[in-house]
Design an enzyme around this catalytic site. Structure first.
Site, PDB file in Angstrom:
ATOM      1  N   LYS A 205       0.824  -1.209   0.000  1.00 40.28           N
ATOM      2  CA  LYS A 205       0.000   0.000   0.000  1.00 40.28           C
ATOM      3  C   LYS A 205       0.859   1.260   0.000  1.00 40.28           C
ATOM      4  O   LYS A 205       0.655   2.186  -0.790  1.00 40.28           O
ATOM      5  CB  LYS A 205      -0.919  -0.009   1.230  1.00 40.28           C
ATOM      6  CG  LYS A 205      -1.597   1.306   1.527  1.00 40.28           C
ATOM      7  CD  LYS A 205      -2.601   1.683   0.459  1.00 40.28           C
ATOM      8  CE  LYS A 205      -3.030   3.127   0.604  1.00 40.28           C
ATOM      9  NZ  LYS A 205      -4.013   3.524  -0.375  1.00 40.28           N
ATOM     10  N   CYS A 259      -2.487  11.117   0.851  1.00 37.61           N
ATOM     11  CA  CYS A 259      -1.884   9.809   0.560  1.00 37.61           C
ATOM     12  C   CYS A 259      -0.453   9.953   0.053  1.00 37.61           C
ATOM     13  O   CYS A 259       0.485   9.570   0.734  1.00 37.61           O
ATOM     14  CB  CYS A 259      -2.730   9.082  -0.472  1.00 37.61           C
ATOM     15  SG  CYS A 259      -4.443   8.969   0.030  1.00 37.61           S
TER      16      CYS A 259
HETATM   17  N1  SAJ Z   1       0.334  15.013  -9.299  1.00 36.85           N
HETATM   18  C1  SAJ Z   1       1.383  15.639  -9.960  1.00 36.85           C
HETATM   19  N2  SAJ Z   1       1.846  15.094 -11.128  1.00 36.85           N
HETATM   20  C2  SAJ Z   1       1.305  13.955 -11.655  1.00 36.85           C
HETATM   21  C3  SAJ Z   1       0.230  13.325 -10.975  1.00 36.85           C
HETATM   22  C4  SAJ Z   1      -0.240  13.880  -9.789  1.00 36.85           C
HETATM   23  O1  SAJ Z   1       1.916  16.662  -9.532  1.00 36.85           O
HETATM   24  O2  SAJ Z   1       1.793  13.507 -12.711  1.00 36.85           O
HETATM   25  C5  SAJ Z   1      -0.151  15.546  -8.009  1.00 36.85           C
HETATM   26  C6  SAJ Z   1      -1.581  16.057  -8.043  1.00 36.85           C
HETATM   27  O3  SAJ Z   1      -1.634  17.380  -8.477  1.00 36.85           O
HETATM   28  C7  SAJ Z   1      -1.975  15.903  -6.575  1.00 36.85           C
HETATM   29  C8  SAJ Z   1      -1.162  14.716  -6.083  1.00 36.85           C
HETATM   30  O4  SAJ Z   1      -0.192  14.480  -7.077  1.00 36.85           O
HETATM   31  O5  SAJ Z   1      -1.595  17.026  -5.835  1.00 36.85           O
HETATM   32  C9  SAJ Z   1      -1.916  13.430  -5.751  1.00 36.85           C
HETATM   33  O6  SAJ Z   1      -2.975  13.166  -6.654  1.00 36.85           O
HETATM   34  P1  SAJ Z   1      -3.356  11.707  -7.210  1.00 36.85           P
HETATM   35  O7  SAJ Z   1      -4.558  11.826  -8.072  1.00 36.85           O
HETATM   36  O8  SAJ Z   1      -2.183  11.054  -7.813  1.00 36.85           O
HETATM   37  O9  SAJ Z   1      -3.640  10.810  -5.916  1.00 36.85           O
HETATM   38  P2  SAJ Z   1      -4.644  10.806  -4.657  1.00 36.85           P
HETATM   39  O10 SAJ Z   1      -3.830  11.212  -3.481  1.00 36.85           O
HETATM   40  O11 SAJ Z   1      -5.927  11.511  -4.879  1.00 36.85           O
HETATM   41  O12 SAJ Z   1      -4.984   9.225  -4.555  1.00 36.85           O
HETATM   42  C10 SAJ Z   1      -3.927   8.271  -4.417  1.00 36.85           C
HETATM   43  C11 SAJ Z   1      -4.152   7.121  -5.394  1.00 36.85           C
HETATM   44  N3  SAJ Z   1      -2.911   6.368  -5.515  1.00 36.85           N
HETATM   45  C12 SAJ Z   1      -2.331   6.086  -6.675  1.00 36.85           C
HETATM   46  O13 SAJ Z   1      -2.777   6.436  -7.747  1.00 36.85           O
HETATM   47  C13 SAJ Z   1      -1.068   5.266  -6.617  1.00 36.85           C
HETATM   48  C14 SAJ Z   1      -5.300   6.260  -4.929  1.00 36.85           C
HETATM   49  O14 SAJ Z   1      -5.422   5.091  -5.730  1.00 36.85           O
HETATM   50  C15 SAJ Z   1      -5.124   5.833  -3.460  1.00 36.85           C
HETATM   51  O15 SAJ Z   1      -6.219   5.103  -2.981  1.00 36.85           O
HETATM   52  C16 SAJ Z   1      -5.003   7.076  -2.615  1.00 36.85           C
HETATM   53  O16 SAJ Z   1      -3.863   7.816  -3.074  1.00 36.85           O
HETATM   54  C17 SAJ Z   1      -4.862   6.633  -1.165  1.00 36.85           C
HETATM   55  O17 SAJ Z   1      -5.848   6.747  -0.405  1.00 36.85           O
HETATM   56  O18 SAJ Z   1      -3.833   6.087  -0.790  1.00 36.85           O
END
Ligand code: SAJ
Length: 431
Positions: A205, A259
């Site tokens: 995880k 996360c």
């Molecule tokens: N971000 C970037 N560049 C990218 C992708 C994302 O800067 O290329 C930033 C976004 O702007 C944001 C952050 O990353 O600030 C996180 O966004 P996200 O959509 O990647 O993730 P979360 O935190 O909403 O959800 C994640 C997910 N994990 C993965 O995709 C590996 C989700 O599946 C998990 O369930 C969740 O974390 C969790 O609860 O752990």
């Protein structure tokens, strides 16, 4: 036949949808939360969080009598712990809620019951924290009590779909525990369920989110290098990703949410000397608000101004969630530099920053910063904005806006990750 009983401790983003899912698949579910507001709302069939279709599902489950909420646990055949594991000031995991939730269920346990931890936790939590507490029941873990970790991996906004369709990992204290837990989730999971040890599942995880965090850090480092080199990192990413085995992520003003910005620290906590790339990636992503604020300072120096308008404050697009949002830090950093900051985000209510329109928020501004790529910002009302802004400058931190349209309206367009002194401007202009 009597319905099977389930008790879910923690009625948040994971516990509530999971409860509703089991309740609509024939289980008699008791949802437990320390927050009486959540409990009262649920018993009326209402929810206090935002998630598409969850309200409909919860209402159906409550009306049918399959889902009830309480502030204390009930006897059940299975217990799921889905409480938060926030980060302490020193970036270690705060396990207080997990401890109190586990202690809470001990008096209700009986032979043959299942106990599952869903909360994201550092390695060893099930074996070293949960098991000793559960053994206070007098039952033998692995024999009388089936115990394990099955982390959630759903994306906010798509929780109900992903709960059903994502593959799942189940880590047991022994094989029998893992198998019992798998059989429980099988009721609604329409994907593979893989069995392993509890500690492996815990690491999985954290590593899933760390994988993403490290890759974003790589993209952010590339953005910094490209600004220095005088080229455009977004072009580098676009072309490099044409390679069949390359998938560079997107740079940006930082990484938010509860996360990605948190879980990697739980790995560092347990293995500080070994988790080097993981720590550096976190630090790289945490440095982005400062990097953006320095870029803003450079731009304002050139244009002589001190008011900026920020478009978007949430941690990612099209949601109302501001947890760990890097934009909140960016705003503070700009204020520290005596820059007058105006904020516009129709997805959230921000005190002292209620503007009727984007052009109202842009009034008297020297620079507009696209901080979050909300859909509503895709087509900026450039003409209206240009009438109210003091100076026509836009900084795009997400490569989201239409550079050509912006320039055609007479704006200066700055892009995060693109050097201002482009090495081959002629080629760039021809694009
Ligand atoms: N971000 C970037 N560049 C990218 C992708 C994302 O800067 O290329 C930033 C976004 O702007 C944001 C952050 O990353 O600030 C996180 O966004 P996200 O959509 O990647 O993730 P979360 O935190 O909403 O959800 C994640 C997910 N994990 C993965 O995709 C590996 C989700 O599946 C998990 O369930 C969740 O974390 C969790 O609860 O752990």
């Amino acid at each position: 036949m009597e319905n099977k009983k389930l008790c879910v401790v923690g009625l948040g983003y994971i516990g509530l949808p999971t409860s509703a899912m089991f309740a609509t698949h024939g289980y008699e579910v008791y949802g437990v939360d320390v927050n009486t507001e959540v409990v009262d709302a649920l018993n009326e069939g209402k929810i206090v969080i935002e998630e598409p279709y969850l309200d409909i599902m919860v209402q159906a489950a409550v009306r049918s009598g399959h889902l009830k909420a309480d502030i204390k646990p009930h006897e059940a055949d299975a217990f799921i712990i889905a409480v938060p594991t926030p980060m302490n000031e020193d970036k270690t995991a705060n396990m207080d809620y997990v401890v109190s939730a586990t202690e809470m269920i001990v008096p209700y346990l009986k032979k043959g019951d299942i106990v599952i931890l869903e909360s994201t936790s550092p390695t060893g939590t099930v074996e070293n924290l949960l098991v000793p507490i559960l053994e206070r029941s007098g039952l033998e873990v692995g024999k009388d009590l089936y115990v394990g970790h099955s982390p959630e991996r759903v994306l906010p906004g798509k929780i109900l779909w992903e709960l059903v369709n994502n593959d799942r990992i189940v880590g047991g204290v022994n094989r029998e525990s893992a198998e019992k837990i798998r059989d429980l989730y099988k009721i609604f999971v329409n994907a593979e369920i893989y069995l392993t040890t509890a500690t492996t599942a815990e690491m999985c995880k954290m590593m899933e989110n760390t994988y993403r965090d490290v890759n974003i850090a790589l993209a952010n480092e590339l953005a910094k290098i490209c600004e220095d080199t005088g080229i455009n990192s977004w072009d580098v990413i676009k072309f490099a990703n044409k390679h069949p085995r390359v998938n560079l992520h997107q740079p940006g003003p930082g990484v938010g949410g509860h996360c990605l910005a948190v879980d990697p620290w739980f790995i560092v906590e347990k293995n500080p000397d070994l988790a080097k790339i993981i720590r550096l990636s976190r630090e790289t992503n945490e440095s982005m608000p400062t990097f953006v604020s320095e870029r803003v300072e450079k731009i304002l120096d050139n244009i002589k101004g001190n008011t900026v308008t920020i478009l978007g404050v949430t941690y990612k697009p099209n949601i109302d969630d501001m947890r760990e949002s890097p934009i909140v830090e960016l705003i503070e950093l700009l204020k520290d530099k005596d820059i007058n900051v105006k904020i516009y985000d129709p997805h959230v209510n921000i005190e002292n920053h209620q503007y009727n329109s984007m052009s109202d928020a842009a009034r008297d501004s020297d620079l507009l910063i696209l901080a979050v790529n909300h859909d509503i910002f895709k087509a900026l009302p450039l003409r209206e904005i240009s009438e109210t802004m003091k100076q026509k400058n836009i900084l795009d931190t997400r490569n989201f806006l239409d550079e050509k349209k912006i320039k055609d309206e007479g704006f200066n367009y700055y892009l995060l990750g693109k050097g201002e002194e482009i090495v081959s401007p002629k080629f760039d202009e021809e694009r």
